[in-house]
Write a protein that holds these residues in place. Structure first.
Motif, PDB file in Angstrom:
ATOM      1  N   ARG A 105       0.831  -1.205   0.000  1.00 57.58           N
ATOM      2  CA  ARG A 105       0.000   0.000   0.000  1.00 57.58           C
ATOM      3  C   ARG A 105       0.861   1.249   0.000  1.00 57.58           C
ATOM      4  NH1 ARG A 105      -4.489   0.257   4.553  1.00 57.58           N
ATOM      5  NH2 ARG A 105      -4.502   2.477   4.128  1.00 57.58           N
TER       6      ARG A 105
ATOM      7  N   ASP B 234      -0.461   4.567   0.216  1.00 58.58           N
ATOM      8  CA  ASP B 234      -0.982   5.722   0.960  1.00 58.58           C
ATOM      9  C   ASP B 234      -0.479   5.781   2.398  1.00 58.58           C
ATOM     10  OD1 ASP B 234      -2.473   3.360   1.241  1.00 58.58           O
ATOM     11  OD2 ASP B 234      -4.215   4.449   1.990  1.00 58.58           O
ATOM     12  N   LEU B 235       0.070   4.670   2.899  1.00 66.79           N
ATOM     13  CA  LEU B 235       0.576   4.673   4.274  1.00 66.79           C
ATOM     14  C   LEU B 235       1.955   5.318   4.368  1.00 66.79           C
ATOM     15  CD1 LEU B 235      -0.403   1.030   5.296  1.00 66.79           C
ATOM     16  CD2 LEU B 235      -1.582   3.135   5.913  1.00 66.79           C
ATOM     17  N   LYS B 236       2.611   5.438   3.209  1.00 66.28           N
ATOM     18  CA  LYS B 236       3.947   6.024   3.144  1.00 66.28           C
ATOM     19  C   LYS B 236       4.903   5.385   4.164  1.00 66.28           C
ATOM     20  CE  LYS B 236       2.279  10.287   1.134  1.00 66.28           C
ATOM     21  NZ  LYS B 236       1.836   9.448  -0.014  1.00 66.28           N
ATOM     22  N   MET B 237       4.920   4.063   4.133  1.00 69.49           N
ATOM     23  CA  MET B 237       5.829   3.334   5.022  1.00 69.49           C
ATOM     24  C   MET B 237       7.274   3.569   4.603  1.00 69.49           C
ATOM     25  SD  MET B 237       4.048  -0.404   5.309  1.00 69.49           S
ATOM     26  CE  MET B 237       3.347  -0.502   3.661  1.00 69.49           C
TER      27      MET B 237
ATOM     28  N   ASN C 147      -4.317   2.291  -2.342  1.00 68.88           N
ATOM     29  CA  ASN C 147      -5.039   2.417  -1.076  1.00 68.88           C
ATOM     30  C   ASN C 147      -5.693   1.102  -0.657  1.00 68.88           C
ATOM     31  OD1 ASN C 147      -7.494   2.121  -2.603  1.00 68.88           O
ATOM     32  ND2 ASN C 147      -7.216   4.246  -3.242  1.00 68.88           N
ATOM     33  N   GLN C 148      -6.335   1.134   0.516  1.00 65.50           N
ATOM     34  CA  GLN C 148      -6.917  -0.086   1.068  1.00 65.50           C
ATOM     35  C   GLN C 148      -8.072  -0.631   0.230  1.00 65.50           C
ATOM     36  OE1 GLN C 148      -7.526  -0.553   5.254  1.00 65.50           O
ATOM     37  NE2 GLN C 148      -8.113  -2.646   4.776  1.00 65.50           N
TER      38      GLN C 148
ATOM     39  N   GLY D 214       1.187  -1.164  14.275  1.00 68.17           N
ATOM     40  CA  GLY D 214       1.239   0.275  14.061  1.00 68.17           C
ATOM     41  C   GLY D 214       1.504   1.143  15.265  1.00 68.17           C
TER      42      GLY D 214
ATOM     43  N   GLN E  25       4.792   4.171  13.005  1.00 66.88           N
ATOM     44  CA  GLN E  25       4.598   4.865  11.728  1.00 66.88           C
ATOM     45  C   GLN E  25       3.143   5.008  11.288  1.00 66.88           C
ATOM     46  OE1 GLN E  25       6.942   3.458   8.450  1.00 66.88           O
ATOM     47  NE2 GLN E  25       8.875   3.712   9.518  1.00 66.88           N
ATOM     48  N   ILE E  26       2.341   3.994  11.572  1.00 71.89           N
ATOM     49  CA  ILE E  26       0.984   4.007  11.001  1.00 71.89           C
ATOM     50  C   ILE E  26      -0.059   3.563  12.023  1.00 71.89           C
ATOM     51  CG2 ILE E  26       1.819   3.592   8.655  1.00 71.89           C
ATOM     52  CD1 ILE E  26       1.143   0.691   8.962  1.00 71.89           C
TER      53      ILE E  26
ATOM     54  N   SER F  95      -3.646  -1.390  10.556  1.00 75.87           N
ATOM     55  CA  SER F  95      -3.641  -1.070   9.132  1.00 75.87           C
ATOM     56  C   SER F  95      -3.212  -2.271   8.300  1.00 75.87           C
ATOM     57  CB  SER F  95      -2.654   0.060   8.825  1.00 75.87           C
ATOM     58  OG  SER F  95      -2.958   1.199   9.574  1.00 75.87           O
TER      59      SER F  95
ATOM     60  N   THR G 276      -1.208  -3.571   5.426  1.00 80.77           N
ATOM     61  CA  THR G 276      -0.012  -2.975   4.823  1.00 80.77           C
ATOM     62  C   THR G 276       0.371  -3.622   3.500  1.00 80.77           C
ATOM     63  OG1 THR G 276       1.331  -4.476   6.149  1.00 80.77           O
ATOM     64  CG2 THR G 276       0.977  -2.243   7.017  1.00 80.77           C
TER      65      THR G 276
END
Ligand SMILES: *[C@@H]1O[C@H](CO)[C@@H](O)[C@H](O)[C@H]1NC(C)=O
Ligand SMILES: *[C@@H]1O[C@H](CO)[C@@H](O)[C@H](O)[C@H]1NC(C)=O
Length: 194
Positions: A81, A83-86, A137-138, A162, A165-166, A170, A172
């Motif tokens: 994913r 949008d999580l900007k891991m 995204n999810q 999480g 970071q998130i 979530s 991932t």
């Protein structure tokens, strides 16, 4: 004499040219990347960046034996994913969780997902090929998951605890396979490489 002077001046400018060059080089060379001061022993379960919580992971056991008839390369696909900007360390850890979970499911004789033949094709056929892709995204990840299940592809979604970071829980990474490339392409052919 005149010739000698000229020669000296030439030599001096050559030497100073080298010195200036060296000095310039030193000042424009890029700074070394800073090494993280943290080491592995600093990371505890309470503040780590890659802890995943198996208790909330999606564990739908897919019977993939119908895909044994499909010829060609067998691979695993990991969908990350965006949008999580891991961070890349976190994404790597999440992909590793997905790989291990998929492998445990498909090699567990107690699971509906058990498919020894597919595992053997993947393990010995082409070096356990894996590919990483991105999904925005999810919602789109969930659609891919549903599609994979309907096609009989071994599937697993990693959920992250999480703590840093998130947000907790979530989703991932979606892991798919091992499954024939031809079938995986029906699900993921629109996705970009990660
Ligand atoms: C890791 O860092 C801690 C303190 O931050 C230090 O005490 C420890 O010796 C370090 N370990 C290694 C292997 O460098
Ligand atoms: C998967 O489905 C096939 C065909 O329906 C069946 O023979 C097989 O036992 C199933 N595998 C598992 C692990 O349940």
């Amino acid at each position: 004499m005149g010739l000698h002077n000229c020669y000296s001046v030439g030599l001096v400018s050559l030497v100073s040219g080298i010195l200036i060059g060296k000095y310039l080089f030193a000042s424009i060379s890029p700074p070394r990347p800073k090494k993280s001061k943290r080491n592995a022993s600093d990371i505890s379960e309470t503040d780590d960046e890659d802890y995943s919580d198996d208790s909330i992971a999606s564990e739908y056991e897919v019977n993939s034996t119908s895909l044994n008839e499909v010829p060609g390369e067998v691979r695993m696909t990991l969908v990350v994913r965006q949008d999580l900007k891991m961070g890349k360390g976190k994404a790597a850890a999440q992909c590793s969780h997905a790989t291990l979970a998929l492998y445990k499911m498909i090699t567990n004789p107690e699971s509906e997902a058990y498919n020894e033949q597919m595992v053997k094709r993947w393990e010995y056929g082409n070096g356990q090929a894996k590919i990483t892709l991105q999904v925005p995204n999810q919602e789109e990840m969930d659609m891919l998951y549903a599609q994979a299940i309907s096609l009989g592809v071994n599937s697993y979604i990693v959920h992250d605890a999480g703590r840093t970071q998130i947000a907790a829980g979530s989703a991932t990474v979606l892991g798919l396979g091992p499954a024939p490339k031809a079938v995986l392409d029906q699900i993921t052919s629109d996705l970009k490489l990660y």
